[in-house]
Write a protein that holds these residues in place. Structure first.
Motif, PDB file in Angstrom:
ATOM      1  N   ILE A   1       0.852  -1.184   0.000  1.00  0.00           N
ATOM      2  CA  ILE A   1       0.000   0.000   0.000  1.00  0.00           C
ATOM      3  C   ILE A   1       0.894   1.241   0.000  1.00  0.00           C
ATOM      4  O   ILE A   1       2.113   1.123   0.121  1.00  0.00           O
ATOM      5  CB  ILE A   1      -0.981   0.007   1.190  1.00  0.00           C
ATOM      6  CG1 ILE A   1      -0.253  -0.034   2.536  1.00  0.00           C
ATOM      7  CG2 ILE A   1      -1.947  -1.178   1.077  1.00  0.00           C
ATOM      8  CD1 ILE A   1      -1.178  -0.018   3.756  1.00  0.00           C
ATOM      9  N   THR A   2       0.308   2.411  -0.129  1.00  0.00           N
ATOM     10  CA  THR A   2       1.100   3.639  -0.178  1.00  0.00           C
ATOM     11  C   THR A   2       1.438   4.119   1.236  1.00  0.00           C
ATOM     12  O   THR A   2       0.760   3.751   2.205  1.00  0.00           O
ATOM     13  CB  THR A   2       0.341   4.765  -0.907  1.00  0.00           C
ATOM     14  OG1 THR A   2      -0.771   5.166  -0.099  1.00  0.00           O
ATOM     15  CG2 THR A   2      -0.137   4.321  -2.293  1.00  0.00           C
TER      16      THR A   2
ATOM     17  N   GLN B   1      -1.556   5.613   2.877  1.00  0.00           N
ATOM     18  CA  GLN B   1      -2.489   4.597   3.348  1.00  0.00           C
ATOM     19  C   GLN B   1      -1.993   3.933   4.624  1.00  0.00           C
ATOM     20  O   GLN B   1      -2.783   3.622   5.519  1.00  0.00           O
ATOM     21  CB  GLN B   1      -2.746   3.565   2.253  1.00  0.00           C
ATOM     22  CG  GLN B   1      -3.555   4.133   1.108  1.00  0.00           C
ATOM     23  CD  GLN B   1      -3.573   3.241  -0.118  1.00  0.00           C
ATOM     24  OE1 GLN B   1      -2.639   2.475  -0.360  1.00  0.00           O
ATOM     25  NE2 GLN B   1      -4.633   3.345  -0.904  1.00  0.00           N
TER      26      GLN B   1
ATOM     27  N   LEU C   1      -7.949  -1.532   3.472  1.00  0.00           N
ATOM     28  CA  LEU C   1      -6.572  -2.034   3.446  1.00  0.00           C
ATOM     29  C   LEU C   1      -5.962  -2.169   4.842  1.00  0.00           C
ATOM     30  O   LEU C   1      -4.848  -2.675   4.975  1.00  0.00           O
ATOM     31  CB  LEU C   1      -5.694  -1.089   2.609  1.00  0.00           C
ATOM     32  CG  LEU C   1      -6.148  -0.874   1.169  1.00  0.00           C
ATOM     33  CD1 LEU C   1      -5.332   0.250   0.518  1.00  0.00           C
ATOM     34  CD2 LEU C   1      -6.032  -2.153   0.373  1.00  0.00           C
TER      35      LEU C   1
ATOM     36  N   GLU D   1      -6.973   7.465  -3.069  1.00  0.00           N
ATOM     37  CA  GLU D   1      -5.970   6.765  -2.257  1.00  0.00           C
ATOM     38  C   GLU D   1      -6.423   6.705  -0.790  1.00  0.00           C
ATOM     39  O   GLU D   1      -6.362   5.651  -0.160  1.00  0.00           O
ATOM     40  CB  GLU D   1      -4.636   7.506  -2.382  1.00  0.00           C
ATOM     41  CG  GLU D   1      -3.520   6.989  -1.518  1.00  0.00           C
ATOM     42  CD  GLU D   1      -2.276   7.857  -1.595  1.00  0.00           C
ATOM     43  OE1 GLU D   1      -1.197   7.309  -1.361  1.00  0.00           O
ATOM     44  OE2 GLU D   1      -2.373   9.085  -1.861  1.00  0.00           O
ATOM     45  N   CYS D   2      -6.898   7.820  -0.270  1.00  0.00           N
ATOM     46  CA  CYS D   2      -7.339   7.881   1.124  1.00  0.00           C
ATOM     47  C   CYS D   2      -8.616   7.075   1.359  1.00  0.00           C
ATOM     48  O   CYS D   2      -8.745   6.393   2.376  1.00  0.00           O
ATOM     49  CB  CYS D   2      -7.537   9.334   1.547  1.00  0.00           C
ATOM     50  SG  CYS D   2      -5.989  10.267   1.653  1.00  0.00           S
TER      51      CYS D   2
ATOM     52  N   ALA E   1      -8.173   3.364   2.043  1.00  0.00           N
ATOM     53  CA  ALA E   1      -7.464   2.947   3.257  1.00  0.00           C
ATOM     54  C   ALA E   1      -8.269   2.021   4.178  1.00  0.00           C
ATOM     55  O   ALA E   1      -7.716   1.017   4.639  1.00  0.00           O
ATOM     56  CB  ALA E   1      -6.955   4.164   4.022  1.00  0.00           C
TER      57      ALA E   1
ATOM     58  N   CYS F   1      -4.200   3.864   7.901  1.00  0.00           N
ATOM     59  CA  CYS F   1      -4.506   2.551   8.479  1.00  0.00           C
ATOM     60  C   CYS F   1      -4.007   2.426   9.903  1.00  0.00           C
ATOM     61  O   CYS F   1      -4.649   1.784  10.739  1.00  0.00           O
ATOM     62  CB  CYS F   1      -3.914   1.442   7.611  1.00  0.00           C
ATOM     63  SG  CYS F   1      -4.720   1.241   6.006  1.00  0.00           S
TER      64      CYS F   1
END
Length: 131
Positions: A58-59, A62, A94, A87-88, A91, A66
């Protein structure tokens, strides 16, 4: 009740998290990515965050979201572009990718230096302009 505070691995506010949980107060993190401006330490490029992101697939952003979610803290990141918003928003689905070892490593980031507040509004400044 909800208490909205700055919270990220450089300012984890453990005592406040525990207090809110004991009093059934929801904790909500603003600036959960540690901020993007100023001359401070950038959490998204922190070596631990980058490593955990690579391991979890994941980034870094993230990972930071998380981390709060896994601690039971709601997040409200600033999203100024559609890709960053996407992207947010991904999260929450993920969060399970962060292992207990990842969480311990992220929790330990705050031990590498003094707590770092990104947001320091004027009303928090002491006499003489010191925060």
């Amino acid at each position: 009740a909800v208490n909205q505070v700055e919270r990220h691995p450089l300012l984890p506010q453990w005592d406040l998290l525990e207090f809110c949980a004991s009093e059934r107060i929801a904790l909500q993190a603003h600036t959960p990515l540690g901020g993007g401006g100023g001359g401070g330490r950038q959490l998204r490029s922190d070596a631990t965050v980058v490593r955990v992101a690579a391991e979890a697939g994941i980034t870094p952003a993230q990972v930071l979201l998380c981390w709060n979610l896994r601690h039971g803290v709601a997040v409200i990141p600033k999203c100024s572009t559609h890709p960053h918003a996407a992207e947010c928003l991904a999260a929450p689905s993920l969060a399970a990718r962060l292992t207990p070892a990842h969480m311990r490593d992220l929790d330990a980031i705050s031990r590498h230096g003094p707590p770092m507040r990104v947001v320091s509004p004027l009303f928090m400044a002491a006499v003489g302009g010191q925060a």
